[in-house]
Design a protein around this motif. Structure first.
Motif, PDB file in Angstrom:
ATOM      1  N   GLN A 115     -17.703  19.782  32.330  1.00  0.00           N
ATOM      2  CA  GLN A 115     -15.998  19.031  31.565  1.00  0.00           C
ATOM      3  C   GLN A 115     -14.395  19.374  31.466  1.00  0.00           C
ATOM      4  N   ALA A 116     -15.283  20.604  31.580  1.00  0.00           N
ATOM      5  CA  ALA A 116     -14.561  22.451  30.966  1.00  0.00           C
ATOM      6  C   ALA A 116     -13.366  22.151  31.902  1.00  0.00           C
ATOM      7  N   GLY A 117     -13.915  22.015  33.087  1.00  0.00           N
ATOM      8  CA  GLY A 117     -13.086  22.448  34.399  1.00  0.00           C
ATOM      9  C   GLY A 117     -13.759  23.888  34.639  1.00  0.00           C
ATOM     10  N   LEU A 118     -14.437  24.462  33.653  1.00  0.00           N
ATOM     11  CA  LEU A 118     -14.767  25.637  33.971  1.00  0.00           C
ATOM     12  C   LEU A 118     -16.186  25.386  35.652  1.00  0.00           C
ATOM     13  N   SER A 119     -16.562  24.774  35.663  1.00  0.00           N
ATOM     14  CA  SER A 119     -17.404  25.043  37.080  1.00  0.00           C
ATOM     15  C   SER A 119     -17.076  23.419  37.656  1.00  0.00           C
ATOM     16  N   GLU A 120     -17.830  23.774  38.942  1.00  0.00           N
ATOM     17  CA  GLU A 120     -17.151  22.888  40.159  1.00  0.00           C
ATOM     18  C   GLU A 120     -18.506  21.449  39.914  1.00  0.00           C
ATOM     19  N   ASP A 121     -19.953  21.863  38.914  1.00  0.00           N
ATOM     20  CA  ASP A 121     -21.336  21.064  39.076  1.00  0.00           C
ATOM     21  C   ASP A 121     -22.514  21.819  38.466  1.00  0.00           C
ATOM     22  N   THR A 122     -22.748  21.392  38.031  1.00  0.00           N
ATOM     23  CA  THR A 122     -23.960  21.400  36.674  1.00  0.00           C
ATOM     24  C   THR A 122     -25.016  22.570  37.286  1.00  0.00           C
ATOM     25  N   ALA A 123     -24.768  22.245  38.504  1.00  0.00           N
ATOM     26  CA  ALA A 123     -25.693  23.922  39.053  1.00  0.00           C
ATOM     27  C   ALA A 123     -25.285  25.199  39.037  1.00  0.00           C
ATOM     28  N   GLN A 124     -23.241  24.909  39.760  1.00  0.00           N
ATOM     29  CA  GLN A 124     -23.054  26.384  38.939  1.00  0.00           C
ATOM     30  C   GLN A 124     -22.730  26.906  37.090  1.00  0.00           C
ATOM     31  N   GLY A 125     -22.610  25.916  36.724  1.00  0.00           N
ATOM     32  CA  GLY A 125     -22.274  25.780  35.712  1.00  0.00           C
ATOM     33  C   GLY A 125     -23.811  26.496  34.667  1.00  0.00           C
ATOM     34  N   ALA A 126     -24.756  25.847  35.721  1.00  0.00           N
ATOM     35  CA  ALA A 126     -26.184  26.756  34.612  1.00  0.00           C
ATOM     36  C   ALA A 126     -26.044  28.084  35.597  1.00  0.00           C
ATOM     37  N   GLU A 127     -25.994  28.676  36.074  1.00  0.00           N
ATOM     38  CA  GLU A 127     -26.115  29.822  36.805  1.00  0.00           C
ATOM     39  C   GLU A 127     -25.086  30.801  36.592  1.00  0.00           C
ATOM     40  N   LYS A 128     -23.958  30.439  35.638  1.00  0.00           N
ATOM     41  CA  LYS A 128     -22.658  31.515  35.267  1.00  0.00           C
ATOM     42  C   LYS A 128     -23.480  31.232  34.138  1.00  0.00           C
ATOM     43  N   LEU A 129     -24.102  30.661  32.993  1.00  0.00           N
ATOM     44  CA  LEU A 129     -24.571  30.763  31.588  1.00  0.00           C
ATOM     45  C   LEU A 129     -25.661  31.405  32.286  1.00  0.00           C
ATOM     46  N   GLU A 130     -27.057  31.648  32.808  1.00  0.00           N
ATOM     47  CA  GLU A 130     -27.129  32.011  32.852  1.00  0.00           C
ATOM     48  C   GLU A 130     -27.412  33.968  32.856  1.00  0.00           C
ATOM     49  N   LYS A 131     -26.567  33.831  34.258  1.00  0.00           N
ATOM     50  CA  LYS A 131     -25.409  35.107  34.336  1.00  0.00           C
ATOM     51  C   LYS A 131     -25.212  35.661  32.818  1.00  0.00           C
ATOM     52  N   ALA A 132     -24.447  34.925  32.015  1.00  0.00           N
ATOM     53  CA  ALA A 132     -24.047  35.420  30.238  1.00  0.00           C
ATOM     54  C   ALA A 132     -25.400  36.425  29.967  1.00  0.00           C
ATOM     55  N   LEU A 133     -26.233  35.507  29.895  1.00  0.00           N
ATOM     56  CA  LEU A 133     -27.732  36.021  29.182  1.00  0.00           C
ATOM     57  C   LEU A 133     -28.390  37.005  29.642  1.00  0.00           C
ATOM     58  N   THR A 134     -27.981  37.240  30.908  1.00  0.00           N
ATOM     59  CA  THR A 134     -29.007  38.341  31.516  1.00  0.00           C
ATOM     60  C   THR A 134     -28.332  39.144  31.348  1.00  0.00           C
ATOM     61  N   SER A 135     -26.694  39.162  31.908  1.00  0.00           N
ATOM     62  CA  SER A 135     -25.717  40.207  31.615  1.00  0.00           C
ATOM     63  C   SER A 135     -25.775  41.170  29.929  1.00  0.00           C
ATOM     64  N   GLY A 136     -26.373  40.090  29.227  1.00  0.00           N
ATOM     65  CA  GLY A 136     -25.794  40.798  27.975  1.00  0.00           C
ATOM     66  C   GLY A 136     -24.403  40.148  26.983  1.00  0.00           C
ATOM     67  N   ALA A 137     -23.778  39.702  28.146  1.00  0.00           N
ATOM     68  CA  ALA A 137     -22.380  38.766  27.702  1.00  0.00           C
ATOM     69  C   ALA A 137     -22.246  38.346  26.811  1.00  0.00           C
ATOM     70  N   ALA A 138     -23.253  37.303  26.278  1.00  0.00           N
ATOM     71  CA  ALA A 138     -23.376  36.588  25.356  1.00  0.00           C
ATOM     72  C   ALA A 138     -23.616  37.264  24.239  1.00  0.00           C
ATOM     73  N   ALA A 139     -25.110  37.613  24.210  1.00  0.00           N
ATOM     74  CA  ALA A 139     -25.438  38.666  23.296  1.00  0.00           C
ATOM     75  C   ALA A 139     -23.999  39.639  22.356  1.00  0.00           C
ATOM     76  N   GLU A 140     -23.162  39.948  23.559  1.00  0.00           N
ATOM     77  CA  GLU A 140     -21.997  40.924  22.692  1.00  0.00           C
ATOM     78  C   GLU A 140     -21.322  39.878  22.529  1.00  0.00           C
ATOM     79  N   ARG A 141     -21.027  38.438  22.643  1.00  0.00           N
ATOM     80  CA  ARG A 141     -19.672  37.465  22.279  1.00  0.00           C
ATOM     81  C   ARG A 141     -20.809  37.301  20.622  1.00  0.00           C
ATOM     82  N   PHE A 142     -21.641  36.681  20.622  1.00  0.00           N
ATOM     83  CA  PHE A 142     -22.546  36.553  19.237  1.00  0.00           C
ATOM     84  C   PHE A 142     -22.629  37.821  18.302  1.00  0.00           C
TER      85      PHE A 142
END
Length: 435
Positions: free
Chosen positions: A281-308
């Motif tokens: 919806q926000a224009g940050l992913s082409e579809d939900t599959a790509q969106g889920a992939e990006k979110l998975e990477k945010a978790l596994t890379s530690g980027a989401a934890a760093e933001r928190f």
């Protein structure tokens, strides 16, 4: 205009005009509507309803009762909201995940209502952290961390701030119209580009049936879209706690386990499902599959934890919270086990009773002035469909005193049903509603 006439009209099944609703909302913020009148209005709306036009009018009037924010950010302003359940700490996981994916999340949240926990109360279980920030700090935290989970300031939807507190202590929380207006007045005042709603149904939700939850989801989505905010909703199952813990500090533990990559489960699953559609919806992913992939990477890379961690530090919490979160969070004085009286399979849970057990322990409010003990709650909850032996632990009660903890043990045991065969599994995401 006269508040008594508006209340009487609602009581008798009439529909106030847009002007009358706007006047009443302004009276909530300006003080010329009394607490008694606000409570009577809430009860009349609960019993008689406002209708679609009245619901939209109340939402807009409460939004416009204070300041409406506008953002100048390098990415879209996006957010998520849950209608409330038990063990639901998705906001703590999803906000930093979205920030790591290029979104900016100015999340204006609430405190506990009824049997459900409040996101602000969970955040404030972190020592030193304050969710009561001014607009300048709100903007700074959102810009620098990519997410900020804060209380509504006195000039953001002040009419809702007052009505929200009154609903909690007058048994009017469940009104579809009041829930819609309350949620969206704050969200729309935050100046969002896109929004996703987690509308829960089941024994731990305010809406017990899928039909009631669907009606609320449709009301929320249609009202938000009419106001110019791209919005969709997921109907999700709340027949059992989302995470295996209930209570403020205990739910922060569950969120940190996901952000640190230590656990997955339903909490991570729902966070990704909600976030994937929102990124589209926000224009940050082409579809939900790509969106889920990006979110998975945010978790596994530690980027989401760093933001928190960045957000926690900017809000007054420990600078090294992500690295040492177990050391910082408060722990209860008493921990008692709830054990199975017989062997069997967990067939059902009364989620509302589990939430109320946490309130009785001191983890929620019976009246608005109650102080919360962030350390108390329930942990290690069994899951529906799980086989247990006689004497096996169904949950652990974390309490401040032995007497209250023992009472909670009995309440929790009574809220968990054991049978002889596993029930049919229910999917976590039941339906997606786009308008």
């Amino acid at each position: 205009m006269d508040a008594r006439r508006i209340i009487a009209a609602l009581r008798d099944g009439g529909q106030p005009s847009r002007e009358e609703i706007s006047w009443f909302a302004k009276g909530l913020s300006d003080g010329y509507v009394s607490d008694a009148q606000a409570a009577a209005f809430a009860m009349a709306v609960l019993l008689k309803g406002l209708g679609e036009e009245g619901r939209v009018a109340l939402t807009r009037a409460m939004r416009d009762s204070g300041r409406v924010l506008h953002w100048d950010l390098p990415g879209p302003a996006i957010d998520k909201h849950s209608t409330g359940g038990v063990g639901d700490c998705v906001s703590l996981v999803l906000a930093p995940m979205l920030a790591a994916c290029g979104g900016y999340v100015p999340m204006i949240s609430g405190r506990g209502l009824g049997h459900t926990g409040g996101t602000l109360d969970k955040m404030e279980a972190i020592p030193g952290l304050s969710t009561e920030v001014g607009e300048a700090a709100f903007r700074q935290i959102t810009t620098e961390a990519g997410c900020a989970i804060v209380a509504a300031s006195h000039d953001i939807a002040p009419a809702d701030r007052r009505l929200y507190a009154i609903r909690d202590v007058t048994a009017t929380v469940e009104s579809l119209d009041l829930i819609t207006a309350s949620i969206l007045s704050k969200k729309l005042a935050a100046g969002l580009d896109a929004l996703v709603l987690d509308v829960k149904c089941g024994s731990g939700a305010f809406m017990k049936t899928a039909g009631d939850a669907r009606a609320l989801a449709q009301a929320l989505v249609s009202t938000a879209n009419a106001a110019g905010c791209a919005t969709e909703a997921l109907l999700t199952d709340m027949s059992q706690p989302l995470a295996p813990s209930l209570g403020n500090a205990l739910e922060v533990v569950e969120a940190m386990k996901v952000l640190a990559g230590q656990t997955r489960g339903r909490l991570a699953e729902l966070s990704i499902a909600l976030g994937a559609g929102l990124l589209v919806q926000a224009g940050l992913s082409e579809d939900t599959a790509q969106g889920a992939e990006k979110l998975e990477k945010a978790l596994t890379s530690g980027a989401a934890a760093e933001r928190f961690g960045r957000m926690v530090a900017l809000m007054g919490g420990p600078v090294q919270f992500v690295e040492n979160w177990r050391r910082f969070l408060p722990e209860a004085n008493v921990i008692l086990e709830v054990t199975a009286a017989r062997a069997g399979v967990v067939t059902a849970m009364v989620g509302e009773e589990l939430g109320l057990a946490v309130v009785e322990l001191g983890g929620g409010r019976k009246v608005g002035s109650d102080r919360i003990d962030p350390s108390v709650g329930l942990s290690d909850m069994v899951r529906i469909g799980q086989k247990v032996e006689k004497g096996q632990v169904l949950a652990r009660v974390h309490g401040a005193r032995v007497e209250t903890a023992e009472a909670a043990v009995a309440q929790v045991r009574a809220a968990i049903t054991l049978g002889d065969s596993a029930p049919q599994p229910v999917p976590l995401v039941l339906e997606r509603i786009t308008g």
